[in-house]
Design a protein around this motif. Structure first.
Motif, PDB file in Angstrom:
ATOM      1  N   ASP A 136       0.843  -1.196   0.000  1.00  0.00           N
ATOM      2  CA  ASP A 136       0.000   0.000   0.000  1.00  0.00           C
ATOM      3  C   ASP A 136       0.876   1.244   0.000  1.00  0.00           C
ATOM      4  OD1 ASP A 136      -2.214  -1.623   0.106  1.00  0.00           O
ATOM      5  OD2 ASP A 136      -2.935  -0.908   2.054  1.00  0.00           O
ATOM      6  N   GLU A 139       2.739   3.517  -5.260  1.00  0.00           N
ATOM      7  CA  GLU A 139       2.084   3.690  -6.560  1.00  0.00           C
ATOM      8  C   GLU A 139       3.055   3.549  -7.731  1.00  0.00           C
ATOM      9  OE1 GLU A 139      -1.308   3.842  -7.046  1.00  0.00           O
ATOM     10  OE2 GLU A 139      -1.140   3.277  -4.937  1.00  0.00           O
ATOM     11  N   ARG A 142       3.144  -0.091  -8.444  1.00  0.00           N
ATOM     12  CA  ARG A 142       1.888  -0.500  -9.080  1.00  0.00           C
ATOM     13  C   ARG A 142       1.914  -0.159 -10.567  1.00  0.00           C
ATOM     14  NH1 ARG A 142      -2.374   2.043 -10.902  1.00  0.00           N
ATOM     15  NH2 ARG A 142      -1.803   3.989  -9.884  1.00  0.00           N
ATOM     16  N   ARG A 155      -5.807  -9.096  -2.641  1.00  0.00           N
ATOM     17  CA  ARG A 155      -5.057  -8.343  -1.631  1.00  0.00           C
ATOM     18  C   ARG A 155      -4.755  -9.245  -0.451  1.00  0.00           C
ATOM     19  NH1 ARG A 155      -4.246  -3.249  -0.824  1.00  0.00           N
ATOM     20  NH2 ARG A 155      -5.002  -3.149   1.303  1.00  0.00           N
ATOM     21  N   GLU A 157      -3.997  -8.738   3.443  1.00  0.00           N
ATOM     22  CA  GLU A 157      -4.089  -7.675   4.437  1.00  0.00           C
ATOM     23  C   GLU A 157      -3.593  -8.141   5.796  1.00  0.00           C
ATOM     24  OE1 GLU A 157      -7.971  -5.933   4.320  1.00  0.00           O
ATOM     25  OE2 GLU A 157      -7.623  -5.130   2.319  1.00  0.00           O
ATOM     26  N   TYR A 168       1.532  -4.826   7.321  1.00  0.00           N
ATOM     27  CA  TYR A 168       1.406  -4.202   6.005  1.00  0.00           C
ATOM     28  C   TYR A 168       0.306  -4.893   5.212  1.00  0.00           C
ATOM     29  CZ  TYR A 168       3.924  -8.260   4.176  1.00  0.00           C
ATOM     30  OH  TYR A 168       4.288  -9.534   3.835  1.00  0.00           O
ATOM     31  N   ASN A 169      -0.125  -4.222   4.171  1.00  0.00           N
ATOM     32  CA  ASN A 169      -1.070  -4.763   3.196  1.00  0.00           C
ATOM     33  C   ASN A 169      -0.373  -4.757   1.847  1.00  0.00           C
ATOM     34  OD1 ASN A 169      -3.166  -4.788   5.163  1.00  0.00           O
ATOM     35  ND2 ASN A 169      -3.575  -2.643   4.739  1.00  0.00           N
ATOM     36  N   GLU A 170      -0.666  -5.754   1.034  1.00  0.00           N
ATOM     37  CA  GLU A 170      -0.089  -5.779  -0.308  1.00  0.00           C
ATOM     38  C   GLU A 170      -1.152  -6.198  -1.312  1.00  0.00           C
ATOM     39  OE1 GLU A 170       3.081  -8.617  -0.937  1.00  0.00           O
ATOM     40  OE2 GLU A 170       1.881 -10.235  -0.139  1.00  0.00           O
ATOM     41  N   THR A 171      -0.986  -5.703  -2.513  1.00  0.00           N
ATOM     42  CA  THR A 171      -1.836  -6.089  -3.628  1.00  0.00           C
ATOM     43  C   THR A 171      -1.041  -7.023  -4.511  1.00  0.00           C
ATOM     44  OG1 THR A 171      -3.035  -4.005  -3.558  1.00  0.00           O
ATOM     45  CG2 THR A 171      -3.115  -5.238  -5.635  1.00  0.00           C
TER      46      THR A 171
END
Length: 190
Positions: A136, A139, A142, A155, A157, A168-171
């Protein structure tokens, strides 16, 4: 995996112990480590140990400019196999991770390296799916991943990074071999 992969402007080559000083100069920047999920390197000896223990693994490459192949500007690596915690559950899939030194951001090098390693992983290695994730707030990463042809998958989370001692969160983004070959069939024929 082969020892060297070339693109229009880059050479992806194996890391060498003598790269430790350059690696330290790039990886001591806190912004680099945070974006990649690790602590800044504390000295050249630490960087040398990272080269020996992680970056000399098969599938790990120093990103260099063609005009100066002895000086890494970043790193990219493909790890083949499952990682159930992150949603990768097949042995014929891989995850690619990468980072660049801050002076090399915004020049298209990360996209060029990632796009070529995705191509190589499908065309030369025969993998079925490639994954790449970003945290997160990152950008830039990304955008690189999207420009390289990967699309949103899921995602993760509230994961814990023991090194950074934070959640942390990740995509997670991915592309399948079928999607890659459909999208690139004209280019691959020429």
């Amino acid at each position: 995996m082969v020892g060297t992969i070339k693109t229009e402007r880059l050479i992806l080559r194996k890391w060498k112990e003598k790269d430790a000083e350059i690696l330290y100069g790039l990886a001591c920047d806190p912004d680099i480590g945070k974006g990649a999920g690790w602590l800044p390197h504390k000295d050249t000896d630490y960087s040398r140990a990272i080269i020996r223990t992680l970056l000399m693994d098969d599938g790990e490459y120093a990103i260099t400019l063609k005009e100066d192949p002895e000086s890494p500007i970043g790193s990219i690596g493909v790890r083949i196999g499952s990682s159930p915690k992150r949603g990768i559950d097949r042995e014929d899939e891989a995850e690619i991770g990468y980072w660049l030194g801050k002076n090399y951001w915004g020049k298209g090098y990360a996209t060029e390296a990632l796009t070529e390693l995705v191509r190589y992983s499908f065309v030369e290695v025969g993998l079925s799916r490639i994954w790449c994730g970003f945290f997160d707030g990152n950008e830039r990463s990304r955008n690189v991943i999207e420009r390289s042809g990967l699309k949103f998958h899921h995602r993760n989370e509230h994961l814990f990074n023991a090194m950074l001692k934070e959640y942390y969160n990740e995509t997670m983004m991915c592309v399948t071999a079928q999607e890659f070959f459909l999208e690139n069939k004209r280019q691959l024929r020429s």
